[in-house]
Design an enzyme around this catalytic site. Structure first.
Site, PDB file in Angstrom:
ATOM      1  N   LYS A   1       0.938  -1.208   0.073  1.00 10.44           N
ATOM      2  CA  LYS A   1      -0.170  -0.099  -0.096  1.00 10.44           C
ATOM      3  C   LYS A   1       0.783   1.184   0.083  1.00 10.44           C
ATOM      4  O   LYS A   1       1.748   1.395   0.800  1.00 10.44           O
ATOM      5  CB  LYS A   1      -0.675   0.008   1.274  1.00 10.44           C
ATOM      6  CG  LYS A   1      -1.721  -0.998   1.210  1.00 10.44           C
ATOM      7  CD  LYS A   1      -2.428  -1.295   2.698  1.00 10.44           C
ATOM      8  CE  LYS A   1      -1.726  -1.448   3.853  1.00 10.44           C
ATOM      9  NZ  LYS A   1      -2.417  -1.691   4.974  1.00 10.44           N
TER      10      LYS A   1
ATOM     11  N   THR B   1      -6.693   9.863   9.274  1.00 13.82           N
ATOM     12  CA  THR B   1      -6.204   8.643   8.553  1.00 13.82           C
ATOM     13  C   THR B   1      -5.998   7.399   9.585  1.00 13.82           C
ATOM     14  O   THR B   1      -5.495   6.473   9.225  1.00 13.82           O
ATOM     15  CB  THR B   1      -5.013   8.901   7.803  1.00 13.82           C
ATOM     16  OG1 THR B   1      -4.252   9.272   8.530  1.00 13.82           O
ATOM     17  CG2 THR B   1      -5.406   9.864   6.728  1.00 13.82           C
TER      18      THR B   1
ATOM     19  N   GLY C   1      -6.096   4.328  11.252  1.00 17.74           N
ATOM     20  CA  GLY C   1      -7.231   2.968  11.037  1.00 17.74           C
ATOM     21  C   GLY C   1      -7.191   2.542   9.544  1.00 17.74           C
ATOM     22  O   GLY C   1      -7.998   1.670   9.332  1.00 17.74           O
ATOM     23  N   THR C   2      -6.819   3.367   8.757  1.00 16.09           N
ATOM     24  CA  THR C   2      -6.913   2.950   7.189  1.00 16.09           C
ATOM     25  C   THR C   2      -6.461   1.746   7.066  1.00 16.09           C
ATOM     26  O   THR C   2      -7.087   1.056   6.142  1.00 16.09           O
ATOM     27  CB  THR C   2      -6.064   4.155   6.506  1.00 16.09           C
ATOM     28  OG1 THR C   2      -5.061   4.477   6.824  1.00 16.09           O
ATOM     29  CG2 THR C   2      -7.071   5.319   6.237  1.00 16.09           C
ATOM     30  N   GLY C   3      -5.527   1.165   7.257  1.00 16.51           N
ATOM     31  CA  GLY C   3      -4.507   0.084   7.136  1.00 16.51           C
ATOM     32  C   GLY C   3      -5.511  -1.234   7.590  1.00 16.51           C
ATOM     33  O   GLY C   3      -5.994  -2.147   6.866  1.00 16.51           O
ATOM     34  N   CYS C   4      -6.013  -1.219   8.871  1.00 19.60           N
ATOM     35  CA  CYS C   4      -6.921  -2.236   9.281  1.00 19.60           C
ATOM     36  C   CYS C   4      -8.180  -2.217   8.656  1.00 19.60           C
ATOM     37  O   CYS C   4      -8.636  -3.367   8.527  1.00 19.60           O
ATOM     38  CB  CYS C   4      -7.218  -1.993  10.788  1.00 19.60           C
ATOM     39  SG  CYS C   4      -5.807  -1.405  12.065  1.00 19.60           S
TER      40      CYS C   4
END
Ligand SMILES: Cc1ncc(COP(=O)(O)OP(=O)(O)O)c(N)n1
Ligand SMILES: Cc1nc(C(=O)O)sc1CCOP(=O)(O)O
Ligand SMILES: [Mg+2]
Length: 535
Positions: A215, A248, A250-253
């Protein structure tokens, strides 16, 4: 060719939810000791993601983000908590690990009782997880290697690296590191360009997962958010807008749990990634001015869709499996017999309520085929009905069709995907569970399964009957459309089979080898609707 009144508007009844609650003192269940478990699962199937992760006290990331993302995308999310973290919009203040025995207990409680489709595991519990998954296999594993939070805090110790690289990745269906995590996993290599991200994806792929998504959201100096997807052969770049916002966290989870939710619903991996990317981008956009907490990085609103009716605003899903409900497949010989042009036949089928159309023109020259396909595209676009082309990827590309349908002796779905890219629909004809599994691996969006009944439309086509159809449906999470000899007399009995992923019927002669295509289609649709409703 308008020969009868228009179809009634039909409504989809969503399946009712299963009750997820069980007493902590209740004994663990197994299918053998609990026969109602299988019956309940069959009657009320519900996409189910299990997240195995840490709790985030600020609720922007971790378990809390996973539960919200899954809920927003229509999947049930159960949770096994591996750590309790103290964090807020300023950073991570503390981490307390949950004892291994209690993690084991939580896994056993959930997996022994509930039918879980996809698991998002965390590092450090690989041995426990492997044991649990051997006992209770699931459809897919999505591994988000959380080592560096979006705020830059390190969330794991160095031994986690070894856990990931030497254990969890080999079990994973997809691994989704951000650029910083990819760099850490690869011993600190620096990643500055798309070419670097591709190299990283290739290197991480060698640790054993089936797919890698590196990502690029945290890539400096980029106006776009570009993620690089790798399947061991080809790269796909997913490009999105970079939303300017502090929110932003918590975007990965959220991306990982959204992928998991889509897989649990039956999506192919590429479709799942595309929908997840769209969802995160829309959530960031809708939350860009939200103010929660005083620190530099805030959470965003996963349930933004509830505030902007109609509730599907922001959804850019390229393929809705419900569109398989009444699949009209054309045939030029039949059209000729009745003096219909392809365009008139397609128009009439849509008028009668066809929900998706395939141009299956076996004996027509390329140039007239393309001309007709372009005209049909206009008709279908203006009605919101997807148009697919049978076999001919060149025609599909030239008329910008919504997708292609291929069979076992055509070029593979994987090759079609390479040619069409991630945005198009690909259907694959399957007669066995093994073919269904391969189609899913190749990135198909749906399966055509038949011949359910004998047919004269396709020469030498083996008849599978309901048993063959059942075997394919049960073996796959992909949506399935039944085909072969289906007509007004037997279509109801096909829909009554009620397998959760059996979404509709595909029909050639019962629609097109008739004088009035629109009324035949309307009649068939009302028969299907009397068994099952559609939105
Ligand atoms: C929806 C749907 N299912 C199956 C088929 C058959 O495809 P294939 O096996 O490639 O055979 P041909 O249609 O090419 O003769 C289909 N076309 N559509
Ligand atoms: C195109 C096709 N594929 C099949 C399969 O079994 O994969 S049966 C079929 C022909 C379906 O035509 P009709 O609705 O006229 O029976
Ligand atoms: Mg074919």
């Amino acid at each position: 060719m308008s020969c009868a009144p228009p179809p009634p508007i039909l409504r989809l009844h969503p399946p009712s939810s299963i009750s997820p609650f069980s007493s902590p003192r209740r004994p663990h269940l197994s299918p053998r000791t609990c026969p109602w478990r299988l019956a309940a699962a069959r009657e009320m199937p519900w996409p189910h993601v299990l997240t195995v992760a840490g709790s985030d006290s600020s609720a922007g990331a971790g378990i809390q983000a996973d539960v919200k993302a899954c809920a927003a995308l229509g999947a049930y999310c159960s949770s096994v908590i591996t750590a309790v973290t103290a964090q807020n919009t300023a950073g991570v203040q503390g981490v307390h690990l949950v004892p291994e025995e209690l993690i084991r207990e939580q896994l056993q409680s959930v997996l022994s009782d509930m039918s879980v489709d996809v698991v998002i595991p965390s590092a450090g519990i690989i041995k426990i997880l492997c044991e649990s998954l051997q006992k209770f296999p699931v459809k897919a594993l999505v591994v988000d290697p959380v080592m560096v939070s979006t705020s830059g805090d390190s969330l794991s110790d160095p031994s986690t690296l070894t856990y990931y690289r030497d254990g969890l990745f080999a079990m994973a269906d997809i691994v989704t590191p951000n650029v910083k995590e990819a760099s850490k996993l690869l011993g600190g290599v620096s990643l500055h360009t798309i070419a670097d991200m591709r190299d990283a994806a290739e290197s991480i792929y060698k640790f054993g997962p089936r797919y890698v998504l590196v990502k690029g959201g945290d890539m400096p100096d980029s106006s776009e958010a570009i993620d690089v997807f790798y399947d061991g052969k080809e790269f796909v770049e997913f490009r999105g807008h970079r939303i300017k916002t502090r929110n932003t966290h918590g975007t990965g989870c959220t991306l990982a749990s959204s992928i998991a939710a889509e897989l649990a619903k039956g999506s192919s991996m590429l479709n799942a990634v595309q929908v997840a990317k769209n969802f995160v981008e829309s959530a960031l956009h809708h939350s860009k001015d939200l103010v929660i907490g005083n620190g530099p990085q805030g959470p965003f609103d996963h349930l933004f869709r509830l505030k902007c009716p109609p509730y599907n605003i922001g959804s850019q899903q390229r393929f809705n499996p419900d569109s398989l409900f009444l699949y009209a497949v054309t045939d030029s010989r039949m059209n000729k017999r009745w003096g219909h042009s392809i365009e008139d036949a397609v128009k009439a089928a849509i008028e009668g309520g066809a929900t998706i159309v395939q141009l299956r023109e076996k004996d027509i020259e390329s140039r007239p085929f393309l001309e007709a396909a372009k005209a049909c595209m206009e008709i279908c676009r203006s009605s919101g009905v997807p148009l697919l082309i049978n076999d001919r990827v060149d025609i599909a590309l030239a008329c910008n069709a919504d997708g292609v349908h291929v069979g076992q002796s055509d070029i593979s779905a994987r090759e079609v995907r390479e040619l069409l890219g991630p945005g198009k629909i690909i259907g694959v004809s399957c007669k066995t569970p093994a073919q269904a599994e391969q189609a899913w691996r190749d990135g198909a969006d749906y399966l055509g399964c038949g011949g359910v009944f004998p047919t004269t439309t396709k020469a030498n086509n083996p008849t599978l009957g309901f048993e063959g159809l059942k075997a394919v449906c049960l073996a796959s999470k992909l949506p399935v459309v039944a085909i072969g000899g289906i007509n007004a007399t037997n279509a109801g009995s096909v829909m009554e089979l009620d397998f959760p992923n059996l979404k509709g019927v595909a029909v050639v002669s019962a629609l097109f080898d008739r004088e009035c295509v629109s009324s035949e289609t309307r009649n068939l649709r009302s028969i299907l609707a009397s068994v099952r409703c559609l939105a």
